[in-house]
Design a protein around this motif. Structure first.
Motif, PDB file in Angstrom:
ATOM      1  N   ALA A 195       0.824  -1.203   0.000  1.00 18.87           N
ATOM      2  CA  ALA A 195       0.000   0.000   0.000  1.00 18.87           C
ATOM      3  C   ALA A 195       0.861   1.257   0.000  1.00 18.87           C
ATOM      4  O   ALA A 195       0.564   2.235  -0.699  1.00 18.87           O
ATOM      5  CB  ALA A 195      -0.927  -0.004   1.218  1.00 18.87           C
ATOM      6  N   GLU A 196       1.957   1.235   0.751  1.00 17.32           N
ATOM      7  CA  GLU A 196       2.851   2.395   0.793  1.00 17.32           C
ATOM      8  C   GLU A 196       3.574   2.570  -0.538  1.00 17.32           C
ATOM      9  O   GLU A 196       3.780   3.701  -0.997  1.00 17.32           O
ATOM     10  CB  GLU A 196       3.847   2.249   1.944  1.00 17.32           C
ATOM     11  CG  GLU A 196       3.203   2.342   3.319  1.00 17.32           C
ATOM     12  CD  GLU A 196       4.208   2.167   4.445  1.00 17.32           C
ATOM     13  OE1 GLU A 196       5.423   2.041   4.160  1.00 17.32           O
ATOM     14  OE2 GLU A 196       3.781   2.153   5.621  1.00 17.32           O
ATOM     15  N   LEU A 197       3.968   1.450  -1.163  1.00 13.03           N
ATOM     16  CA  LEU A 197       4.635   1.541  -2.464  1.00 13.03           C
ATOM     17  C   LEU A 197       3.682   2.112  -3.508  1.00 13.03           C
ATOM     18  O   LEU A 197       4.072   2.944  -4.326  1.00 13.03           O
ATOM     19  CB  LEU A 197       5.132   0.169  -2.888  1.00 13.03           C
ATOM     20  CG  LEU A 197       5.995   0.134  -4.155  1.00 13.03           C
ATOM     21  CD1 LEU A 197       7.341   0.799  -3.907  1.00 13.03           C
ATOM     22  CD2 LEU A 197       6.208  -1.302  -4.635  1.00 13.03           C
ATOM     23  N   ARG A 198       2.426   1.660  -3.491  1.00  8.47           N
ATOM     24  CA  ARG A 198       1.441   2.172  -4.433  1.00  8.47           C
ATOM     25  C   ARG A 198       1.200   3.668  -4.195  1.00  8.47           C
ATOM     26  O   ARG A 198       1.015   4.432  -5.138  1.00  8.47           O
ATOM     27  CB  ARG A 198       0.138   1.396  -4.300  1.00  8.47           C
ATOM     28  CG  ARG A 198      -0.935   1.831  -5.282  1.00  8.47           C
ATOM     29  CD  ARG A 198      -2.216   1.052  -5.069  1.00  8.47           C
ATOM     30  NE  ARG A 198      -2.120  -0.293  -5.592  1.00  8.47           N
ATOM     31  CZ  ARG A 198      -2.467  -1.391  -4.927  1.00  8.47           C
ATOM     32  NH1 ARG A 198      -2.914  -1.302  -3.712  1.00  8.47           N
ATOM     33  NH2 ARG A 198      -2.364  -2.573  -5.505  1.00  8.47           N
ATOM     34  N   GLU A 199       1.243   4.091  -2.946  1.00  6.72           N
ATOM     35  CA  GLU A 199       0.984   5.491  -2.609  1.00  6.72           C
ATOM     36  C   GLU A 199       2.042   6.423  -3.187  1.00  6.72           C
ATOM     37  O   GLU A 199       1.745   7.538  -3.608  1.00  6.72           O
ATOM     38  CB  GLU A 199       0.927   5.648  -1.083  1.00  6.72           C
ATOM     39  CG  GLU A 199       0.424   6.996  -0.607  1.00  6.72           C
ATOM     40  CD  GLU A 199       0.223   7.020   0.894  1.00  6.72           C
ATOM     41  OE1 GLU A 199       1.235   7.026   1.626  1.00  6.72           O
ATOM     42  OE2 GLU A 199      -0.937   7.019   1.340  1.00  6.72           O
ATOM     43  N   VAL A 200       3.307   5.962  -3.221  1.00  2.00           N
ATOM     44  CA  VAL A 200       4.375   6.825  -3.737  1.00  2.00           C
ATOM     45  C   VAL A 200       4.608   6.616  -5.223  1.00  2.00           C
ATOM     46  O   VAL A 200       5.428   7.322  -5.824  1.00  2.00           O
ATOM     47  CB  VAL A 200       5.704   6.599  -2.973  1.00  2.00           C
ATOM     48  CG1 VAL A 200       5.526   6.855  -1.490  1.00  2.00           C
ATOM     49  CG2 VAL A 200       6.265   5.202  -3.215  1.00  2.00           C
ATOM     50  N   SER A 201       3.899   5.673  -5.848  1.00  2.33           N
ATOM     51  CA  SER A 201       4.171   5.351  -7.254  1.00  2.33           C
ATOM     52  C   SER A 201       4.054   6.552  -8.192  1.00  2.33           C
ATOM     53  O   SER A 201       4.853   6.658  -9.136  1.00  2.33           O
ATOM     54  CB  SER A 201       3.277   4.208  -7.726  1.00  2.33           C
ATOM     55  OG  SER A 201       1.911   4.551  -7.659  1.00  2.33           O
ATOM     56  N   PRO A 202       3.102   7.499  -7.985  1.00  2.00           N
ATOM     57  CA  PRO A 202       3.068   8.643  -8.909  1.00  2.00           C
ATOM     58  C   PRO A 202       4.347   9.471  -8.895  1.00  2.00           C
ATOM     59  O   PRO A 202       4.658  10.141  -9.881  1.00  2.00           O
ATOM     60  CB  PRO A 202       1.870   9.463  -8.396  1.00  2.00           C
ATOM     61  CG  PRO A 202       1.008   8.477  -7.701  1.00  2.00           C
ATOM     62  CD  PRO A 202       1.958   7.517  -7.057  1.00  2.00           C
ATOM     63  N   LEU A 203       5.095   9.424  -7.796  1.00  2.00           N
ATOM     64  CA  LEU A 203       6.339  10.196  -7.703  1.00  2.00           C
ATOM     65  C   LEU A 203       7.519   9.473  -8.342  1.00  2.00           C
ATOM     66  O   LEU A 203       8.578  10.074  -8.537  1.00  2.00           O
ATOM     67  CB  LEU A 203       6.657  10.491  -6.229  1.00  2.00           C
ATOM     68  CG  LEU A 203       5.596  11.249  -5.443  1.00  2.00           C
ATOM     69  CD1 LEU A 203       5.974  11.312  -3.966  1.00  2.00           C
ATOM     70  CD2 LEU A 203       5.420  12.658  -6.005  1.00  2.00           C
TER      71      LEU A 203
END
Length: 296
Positions: A195-203
């Protein structure tokens, strides 16, 4: 047209969905897909990509991409469009059309900057000062860039002999069998990390390391693949982490993650024992143990 949040009206969504399907069906099979393998294990193809393969190549959620091709209402960011253009192998004309259909107009190419990997002397001094509390530095891909001897004593698996691509929190949690013993709550921790990896994926869409990490984890671990391609879910945050070490038994530590000022994307992760607690005593004994003991 797209709104400021990147959500399009129904007509625009239908046009974009049709364009994406067309691009996907005429895309050449890229090297990254060949490395990942076809989902059904069948013979390689020379033309066309499947949605699963676009997800692997772009590092984007399969659910999100599928919804986009179905014309459903989803937010579309510029980093996601750049990742799709790269995954589909779009030339300048098709790339411009992709952005136009998504309501993003003509977006100038941004230089791809190498991620910062150096850890400053002041941060290393902080890590050493935190002993016997395990502490390490990660970037947004969860690559472990530096650590103290307490982290190595507790977790093991950190050292110059490990390939750099595997010095990564997600890689260790998903692909190292011993983490199942070290982390009694490994399933919950795995879901939280994804979930944390998906959260930063746009960056991180312009970061080749991010795409490489997601593709390698999808190739090597079915649980990661299911979590990454499943519905978006954010597990409840927790300030507590539990460990089970063969030399100390169960440890309950406070988890902190602190941003490093001046180095975007870097964080110091600390697991703290209460002063004078049994956990602190156990961590001190681990740090004082001869090298080579414990899990490696």
């Amino acid at each position: 047209m797209a709104s400021d949040a990147g959500v399009m009206d129904e007509r625009a969504r239908r046009e974009l969905a049709s364009f994406l399907r067309s691009c996907r069906e005429r895309a050449g099979l890229l090297e990254g897909v060949a490395a990942a393998g076809t989902p059904d294990g069948g013979p390689p193809r020379t033309r066309g990509l499947r949605p699963e393969e676009v997800s692997v190549l772009s590092g984007l959620s399969l659910t999100w991409y599928t919804w986009l091709e179905q014309g459903r209402s989803v937010a579309v960011s510029e980093p996601a469009l750049r990742a799709l253009a790269a995954a589909l192998g779009l030339g300048p004309r098709d790339r411009a059309e992709l952005f136009r259909l998504a309501g993003r107009g003509r977006v100038a190419e941004r230089p791809v900057l190498p991620p910062a990997t150096a850890v400053g002397a002041d941060v290393r001094l902080l890590l050493d000062s935190l002993v016997p509390n395990p502490a390490f530095v990660v970037d947004r891909c969860f690559d472990v860039l530096a650590w103290n001897r307490a982290a190595s004593a507790l977790a093991g698996g950190l050292g110059p002999d490990r390939p750099p691509a595997e010095l990564n929190v997600l890689w260790l949690v998903f692909n190292e069998p011993w983490t199942g013993g070290l982390l009694p709550d490994r399933d919950a921790e795995a879901a939280r990390l994804v979930a944390e990896l998906r959260e930063v994926s746009p960056l991180e869409m312009d970061n080749p390391r991010f795409t490489e990490l997601v593709a390698s984890l999808q190739r090597t671990n079915g649980l990661f693949r299911d979590l990454w391609n499943g519905p978006d879910a954010r597990p409840a945050p927790s300030a507590v982490r539990r460990f089970r070490h063969p030399d100390t038994g169960d440890l309950t530590l406070t988890h902190l993650r602190l941003a490093v000022e001046g180095t975007p994307g870097h964080s110091v992760v600390v697991h703290l024992a209460g002063p004078g607690s049994p956990e602190e005593g156990a961590l001190r004994r681990l740090c004082d143990a001869p090298a080579g003991r414990g899990r490696r």
